[in-house]
Design a protein around this motif. Sequence first.
Motif, PDB file in Angstrom:
ATOM      1  N   THR A 107       0.606  -1.144  -0.065  1.00  0.00           N
ATOM      2  CA  THR A 107       0.011  -0.065   0.106  1.00  0.00           C
ATOM      3  C   THR A 107       0.787   1.251  -0.075  1.00  0.00           C
ATOM      4  OG1 THR A 107       0.025   0.327   2.406  1.00  0.00           O
ATOM      5  CG2 THR A 107      -2.007  -1.254   1.498  1.00  0.00           C
ATOM      6  N   TYR A 132      -0.061   5.827   0.250  1.00  0.00           N
ATOM      7  CA  TYR A 132      -0.976   6.770   0.413  1.00  0.00           C
ATOM      8  C   TYR A 132      -0.783   8.280   0.000  1.00  0.00           C
ATOM      9  CZ  TYR A 132      -2.036   2.942   3.351  1.00  0.00           C
ATOM     10  OH  TYR A 132      -2.245   1.624   3.848  1.00  0.00           O
ATOM     11  N   LEU A 146      -1.163  -0.390  -4.062  1.00  0.00           N
ATOM     12  CA  LEU A 146      -2.636  -0.248  -3.468  1.00  0.00           C
ATOM     13  C   LEU A 146      -2.920   1.033  -2.720  1.00  0.00           C
ATOM     14  CD1 LEU A 146      -5.623  -1.373  -3.338  1.00  0.00           C
ATOM     15  CD2 LEU A 146      -4.580  -2.535  -1.506  1.00  0.00           C
ATOM     16  N   GLY A 198      -4.827   1.704  -0.533  1.00  0.00           N
ATOM     17  CA  GLY A 198      -5.731   1.066   0.321  1.00  0.00           C
ATOM     18  C   GLY A 198      -6.866   2.000   1.349  1.00  0.00           C
ATOM     19  N   ASP A 199      -7.851   1.442   1.504  1.00  0.00           N
ATOM     20  CA  ASP A 199      -8.727   2.269   2.398  1.00  0.00           C
ATOM     21  C   ASP A 199      -8.224   2.186   3.866  1.00  0.00           C
ATOM     22  OD1 ASP A 199      -9.734  -0.413   2.796  1.00  0.00           O
ATOM     23  OD2 ASP A 199     -11.796   0.027   2.705  1.00  0.00           O
ATOM     24  N   SER A 200      -7.056   1.257   4.213  1.00  0.00           N
ATOM     25  CA  SER A 200      -6.479   1.398   5.117  1.00  0.00           C
ATOM     26  C   SER A 200      -5.992   2.637   5.551  1.00  0.00           C
ATOM     27  CB  SER A 200      -5.235   0.171   5.318  1.00  0.00           C
ATOM     28  OG  SER A 200      -4.511   0.491   4.081  1.00  0.00           O
ATOM     29  N   ASP A 214      -8.735   1.656  -3.645  1.00  0.00           N
ATOM     30  CA  ASP A 214      -9.767   1.019  -2.893  1.00  0.00           C
ATOM     31  C   ASP A 214     -11.146   2.184  -3.309  1.00  0.00           C
ATOM     32  OD1 ASP A 214      -9.346  -1.385  -1.930  1.00  0.00           O
ATOM     33  OD2 ASP A 214      -8.476  -0.837  -0.239  1.00  0.00           O
ATOM     34  N   LYS A 229     -10.286  -1.521  -6.440  1.00  0.00           N
ATOM     35  CA  LYS A 229     -10.861  -3.082  -5.732  1.00  0.00           C
ATOM     36  C   LYS A 229     -11.985  -2.556  -4.753  1.00  0.00           C
ATOM     37  CE  LYS A 229      -7.801  -4.110  -2.060  1.00  0.00           C
ATOM     38  NZ  LYS A 229      -8.805  -4.069  -0.916  1.00  0.00           N
ATOM     39  N   HIS A 241     -11.965  -8.816  -3.482  1.00  0.00           N
ATOM     40  CA  HIS A 241     -11.206  -8.636  -2.223  1.00  0.00           C
ATOM     41  C   HIS A 241     -11.958  -9.663  -1.105  1.00  0.00           C
ATOM     42  CE1 HIS A 241      -8.999  -6.612   1.617  1.00  0.00           C
ATOM     43  NE2 HIS A 241      -9.176  -7.848   1.791  1.00  0.00           N
ATOM     44  N   VAL A 280      -7.660 -10.058  -4.046  1.00  0.00           N
ATOM     45  CA  VAL A 280      -6.760 -10.168  -2.646  1.00  0.00           C
ATOM     46  C   VAL A 280      -7.531 -11.148  -1.661  1.00  0.00           C
ATOM     47  CG1 VAL A 280      -6.348  -8.780  -0.403  1.00  0.00           C
ATOM     48  CG2 VAL A 280      -5.815  -7.992  -2.726  1.00  0.00           C
ATOM     49  N   GLU A 325      -7.768 -12.326   1.903  1.00  0.00           N
ATOM     50  CA  GLU A 325      -7.153 -11.731   3.588  1.00  0.00           C
ATOM     51  C   GLU A 325      -7.310 -12.740   4.461  1.00  0.00           C
ATOM     52  OE1 GLU A 325      -7.692  -7.610   4.385  1.00  0.00           O
ATOM     53  OE2 GLU A 325      -6.879  -7.887   6.303  1.00  0.00           O
ATOM     54  N   ILE A 377      -2.918 -11.759   1.887  1.00  0.00           N
ATOM     55  CA  ILE A 377      -2.423 -11.155   2.902  1.00  0.00           C
ATOM     56  C   ILE A 377      -2.780 -12.062   4.124  1.00  0.00           C
ATOM     57  CG2 ILE A 377      -4.364  -9.542   3.003  1.00  0.00           C
ATOM     58  CD1 ILE A 377      -2.446  -7.670   4.620  1.00  0.00           C
ATOM     59  N   VAL A 415       0.689  -8.946  -0.455  1.00  0.00           N
ATOM     60  CA  VAL A 415       0.538  -7.698  -0.272  1.00  0.00           C
ATOM     61  C   VAL A 415       0.447  -7.286   1.310  1.00  0.00           C
ATOM     62  CG1 VAL A 415      -2.129  -7.890  -0.129  1.00  0.00           C
ATOM     63  CG2 VAL A 415      -1.204  -5.595  -0.442  1.00  0.00           C
ATOM     64  N   VAL A 469       0.367  -3.899   4.305  1.00  0.00           N
ATOM     65  CA  VAL A 469       0.218  -2.496   4.723  1.00  0.00           C
ATOM     66  C   VAL A 469       1.460  -1.794   4.825  1.00  0.00           C
ATOM     67  CG1 VAL A 469      -0.796  -0.628   5.964  1.00  0.00           C
ATOM     68  CG2 VAL A 469      -2.218  -2.717   5.290  1.00  0.00           C
TER      69      VAL A 469
HETATM   70  O1  KIV Z   1      -6.681  -1.255   2.362  1.00  0.00           O
HETATM   71  C1  KIV Z   1      -5.854  -1.949   2.369  1.00  0.00           C
HETATM   72  O2  KIV Z   1      -4.720  -1.772   2.938  1.00  0.00           O
HETATM   73  C2  KIV Z   1      -6.089  -3.500   1.892  1.00  0.00           C
HETATM   74  C3  KIV Z   1      -5.045  -4.309   2.200  1.00  0.00           C
HETATM   75  C4  KIV Z   1      -5.122  -4.780   3.419  1.00  0.00           C
HETATM   76  C5  KIV Z   1      -5.119  -5.615   1.288  1.00  0.00           C
HETATM   77  O3  KIV Z   1      -7.106  -3.615   1.416  1.00  0.00           O
END
Ligand code: KIV
Length: 274
Positions: free
Chosen positions: A32, A34, A51, A53-55, A93, A123, A147, A190, A192, A213, A223, A225
């Motif tokens: 990931t 950002y 990615l 990610g929405d993380s 995401d 995603k 996912h 993905v 998880e 993951i 993958v 984070v």
């Molecule tokens: O949002 C994210 O970081 C994810 C990963 C955990 C695959 O979806």
Amino acid sequence: MSVAKREAESRKVTTRRLIEMKQRGEKISMLTAYDYSMAALIDQAGMDVILVGDSASNVMAGNFTTLPVTLDQMIYHGKSVVKAVKRALVIVDLPFGTYQGNSKEALVSAIRVMKETHAEGVKIEGGVEIRESAERILSAGIPVMGHLGLTPQSINKFGTYNVRAKEEEEAQKLLADAHMLEDVGCFGIVLEKIPAKLAAQVAAELTIPMIGIGAGGGVDGQVLVMHDMLGITQDFSPRFLRRYANLGEEITRAVQNYIEDVKSADFPNEKEQY
Ligand code: KIV
């Protein structure tokens, strides 16, 4: 390495190329990012897929779950990442509430991501429940990654971040969902936090890449984070996480040294001024 091989490897990664990598048995790396600066470093290191990610909701905004992050915020992160990336495939995401239950809204969300960030795909989480949304986004020519398994946007339904699909019924649903996502045209999935044996079975049955993951080594790629693998987050250590650096400690040490130098008037010195 020959010039031809080096040139081939520096080409922009595409969804097509990921499928070819799976066919060759070449593992796919995904991480990931950002923001611009970290994405540039990750891309220069040779990552295949980045990615957004929405993380971001957790590691950038400090939320407890991924649910609060908005489409506007994901677009902001996506734009910053895409500007930095030359080689990796960039996937964004779609956040919670922008694609579930309304395929028209899903398409509008995906189109906004593609137009405003210039990323190469989106995603989305879930199986048969989001089938219509996946199909509608795909019908606009937008690459979709699925996912499955522990899907963090459903954490309130699960009630725990424990391993998913340990029971036969959930494992069978996951297998059917994975086939469905491949059949409608997703370019990858993905997986998880599911048992390694199940993940390997899914990877063996499907022709599109499975990126794991916490899903073991029998899948087509991995993958993580970024904040977790670099040791920036310190209170998160699931079994699947390998830490490649301890930047949390390193950053704290550097900042403490700076504070000390400012307080003691050691910084700036003669050479550090005009
Ligand atoms: O949002 C994210 O970081 C994810 C990963 C955990 C695959 O979806």
